[in-house]
Design a protein around this motif. Sequence first.
Motif, PDB file in Angstrom:
ATOM      1  N   ILE B 115      -2.283 -68.455  28.916  1.00 33.75           N
ATOM      2  CA  ILE B 115      -1.916 -67.237  29.634  1.00 33.75           C
ATOM      3  C   ILE B 115      -0.637 -67.537  30.397  1.00 33.75           C
ATOM      4  O   ILE B 115      -0.514 -68.618  30.994  1.00 33.75           O
ATOM      5  CB  ILE B 115      -3.033 -66.824  30.626  1.00 33.75           C
ATOM      6  CG1 ILE B 115      -4.192 -66.165  29.873  1.00 33.75           C
ATOM      7  CG2 ILE B 115      -2.522 -65.894  31.702  1.00 33.75           C
ATOM      8  CD1 ILE B 115      -3.885 -64.781  29.336  1.00 33.75           C
ATOM      9  N   VAL B 116       0.301 -66.623  30.364  1.00 34.03           N
ATOM     10  CA  VAL B 116       1.527 -66.715  31.163  1.00 34.03           C
ATOM     11  C   VAL B 116       1.487 -65.554  32.164  1.00 34.03           C
ATOM     12  O   VAL B 116       1.280 -64.418  31.771  1.00 34.03           O
ATOM     13  CB  VAL B 116       2.793 -66.575  30.303  1.00 34.03           C
ATOM     14  CG1 VAL B 116       4.025 -66.897  31.131  1.00 34.03           C
ATOM     15  CG2 VAL B 116       2.712 -67.449  29.078  1.00 34.03           C
ATOM     16  N   TYR B 117       1.697 -65.878  33.420  1.00 37.49           N
ATOM     17  CA  TYR B 117       1.690 -64.825  34.442  1.00 37.49           C
ATOM     18  C   TYR B 117       3.080 -64.213  34.571  1.00 37.49           C
ATOM     19  O   TYR B 117       4.048 -64.921  34.810  1.00 37.49           O
ATOM     20  CB  TYR B 117       1.206 -65.393  35.778  1.00 37.49           C
ATOM     21  CG  TYR B 117      -0.240 -65.793  35.674  1.00 37.49           C
ATOM     22  CD1 TYR B 117      -1.247 -64.839  35.743  1.00 37.49           C
ATOM     23  CD2 TYR B 117      -0.598 -67.111  35.427  1.00 37.49           C
ATOM     24  CE1 TYR B 117      -2.570 -65.188  35.596  1.00 37.49           C
ATOM     25  CE2 TYR B 117      -1.927 -67.469  35.284  1.00 37.49           C
ATOM     26  CZ  TYR B 117      -2.902 -66.503  35.359  1.00 37.49           C
ATOM     27  OH  TYR B 117      -4.209 -66.833  35.196  1.00 37.49           O
ATOM     28  N   VAL B 118       3.163 -62.911  34.382  1.00 40.50           N
ATOM     29  CA  VAL B 118       4.464 -62.242  34.351  1.00 40.50           C
ATOM     30  C   VAL B 118       4.715 -61.326  35.543  1.00 40.50           C
ATOM     31  O   VAL B 118       5.834 -60.887  35.759  1.00 40.50           O
ATOM     32  CB  VAL B 118       4.663 -61.441  33.043  1.00 40.50           C
ATOM     33  CG1 VAL B 118       4.664 -62.380  31.851  1.00 40.50           C
ATOM     34  CG2 VAL B 118       3.651 -60.350  32.904  1.00 40.50           C
ATOM     35  N   GLU B 119       3.687 -60.996  36.271  1.00 41.39           N
ATOM     36  CA  GLU B 119       3.843 -60.186  37.476  1.00 41.39           C
ATOM     37  C   GLU B 119       2.773 -60.560  38.479  1.00 41.39           C
ATOM     38  O   GLU B 119       1.698 -61.031  38.107  1.00 41.39           O
ATOM     39  CB  GLU B 119       3.720 -58.682  37.183  1.00 41.39           C
ATOM     40  CG  GLU B 119       4.970 -58.023  36.673  1.00 41.39           C
ATOM     41  CD  GLU B 119       6.145 -58.053  37.651  1.00 41.39           C
ATOM     42  OE1 GLU B 119       5.959 -58.294  38.847  1.00 41.39           O
ATOM     43  OE2 GLU B 119       7.275 -57.824  37.186  1.00 41.39           O
ATOM     44  N   ARG B 120       3.095 -60.268  39.728  1.00 40.51           N
ATOM     45  CA  ARG B 120       2.139 -60.594  40.770  1.00 40.51           C
ATOM     46  C   ARG B 120       2.470 -59.792  42.022  1.00 40.51           C
ATOM     47  O   ARG B 120       3.643 -59.684  42.395  1.00 40.51           O
ATOM     48  CB  ARG B 120       2.237 -62.095  41.079  1.00 40.51           C
ATOM     49  CG  ARG B 120       1.409 -62.549  42.228  1.00 40.51           C
ATOM     50  CD  ARG B 120       1.639 -64.032  42.442  1.00 40.51           C
ATOM     51  NE  ARG B 120       1.002 -64.497  43.634  1.00 40.51           N
ATOM     52  CZ  ARG B 120      -0.293 -64.751  43.748  1.00 40.51           C
ATOM     53  NH1 ARG B 120      -1.078 -64.550  42.727  1.00 40.51           N
ATOM     54  NH2 ARG B 120      -0.789 -65.167  44.872  1.00 40.51           N
TER      55      ARG B 120
END
Lengths: 258, 258
Positions: B115-120
């Motif tokens: 999983i790659v986190y692209v927003e937060r």
Amino acid sequence: MTAPEQKNSIQVIERMMRLLDVLSEHPDPVPLKTLALETGLHPSTAHRILAAMSASGFVERSDNGVYRLGIRLLELGSLVKSRISLRDTAMQAMLQLHQKTGESVNLGIRDGDEIVYVERTSSGRSAVRVVHIVGARAPLHVTASGKLFLAEDGPVKVREYARRTGLPRLTSTSIVSLETLEKEIDKVRRHAVAYDLDEVENGVRCIAAGIRDDSGSLVAGLSLSTPSERFNPDLAPIIRDTAEQISRALGYVPPIAR
Amino acid sequence: MTAPEQKNSIQVIERMMRLLDVLSEHPDPVPLKTLALETGLHPSTAHRILAAMSASGFVERSDNGVYRLGIRLLELGSLVKSRISLRDTAMQAMLQLHQKTGESVNLGIRDGDEIVYVERTSSGRSAVRVVHIVGARAPLHVTASGKLFLAEDGPVKVREYARRTGLPRLTSTSIVSLETLEKEIDKVRRHAVAYDLDEVENGVRCIAAGIRDDSGSLVAGLSLSTPSERFNPDLAPIIRDTAEQISRALGYVPPIAR
DNA sequence: TTCAGAGTTTCACTGTGCGAAATGTAGCGG
DNA sequence: CCGCTACATTTCGCACAGTGAAACTCTGAA
């Protein structure tokens, strides 16, 4: 092959950059034919370079054979961003703190079990030497900034750190027992400020406060280093305030009062 | 030159990526000698590739001869981010969820086995650190969002994933057996919601629900991350509702009720 | 001043990247 | 179904682009 063009130039890399440029100009995924045309590369050459970039994540190729910029660029870009914003944001406040106090101000970040000093305001008055030079490293448990990170870690990780490193002694006043370290860390947590009293380098003392980013993470320690004879704990609040100022600039939102 | 290594491979580009990898691992600027050592390249080769990357902005070389990742990566990375079409759609709903719950909300997409986190959405209250930073990656089987994607894969692909990755352990509670993983995935399928209970990072828990696009494909995981002591499973329905809201906005049409 | 180490430049050499040609694939129309 | 077209992919001989070693330059410390 001694063409003047060779200076600072590797053909494949330049071609790769051209492909990335074209991809960056197209909002939508781009087929090979278009990429070849717009870069002026032979289709099989473009195909091969794109395949190499696809393997590394720089480019993403979908099942129907169109290309777009890849996720690795996002990862690396995020690193660039985080590394720029911390320093640029911090530097101004550091210089102000330096002027107010007349002492050297350091910015330290964590790398595993060590603090690495990444920025420093110079001070002709400081007798500080080796340890706080930009690029220098020191173990967490003997540096004020490092103690901030250990306080953030929590008891289990502090114990693991102690076991892993053996809490090496740097000076006669270095903390070398887990019990002492835990007590120190408790104080750090309560006061949101940490001290280094001749623990990493004889004749040098530091006060540090933590810098947080927009996600609330502790990302750096802001520390003030002085010769021991000039050490003044009354400077702690001003260091904390400066660290908080930098944190806010980084997008940190302090917790709601509870 | 017919070596099998040539498939999908251009030596210079691979060497370039190795240099970028080393730079990404170093928070501070890195001198040539270190880069040459850590990549195994001859210093003059490393020097030349770095010069080519410096010319294109991929790397920045400072006056004293140290290198760091360059601004072009930030530019391209920003484009990647902006072009993830679900980003804008999701962001508003994420902010609302953030306001309702007071916790950080993450958007994660799948890249192979990670999983790659692209927003937060940022949260001052969160003690969450490294793992959920934008750009960060984590294996599927230990993340709530990742489990959604495995549930979508089906049993054969889950087994292949387990064999391929060996289900690496990140914490003492990480799932490391195929049997446990299959049971967990079954629960995910039944409830359309997934949990990460200290499995990727100690002291951090997540709840996630899936976001689908107009073709019905699972395109992202919407997750809420909290410190463990604040974990509240009663938030699952609201996360599911928010994910469904985003899905609808992306053109997803839920199946006819049965 | 000298010296050591790191960085930079030069250059002969060869193997790596190249483009042309052959082959494969997909979609469309009759 | 077949033939055609356009694009993508693979193959391969070749030459030049990338290479590493050596020479040179620079810098900082003793």
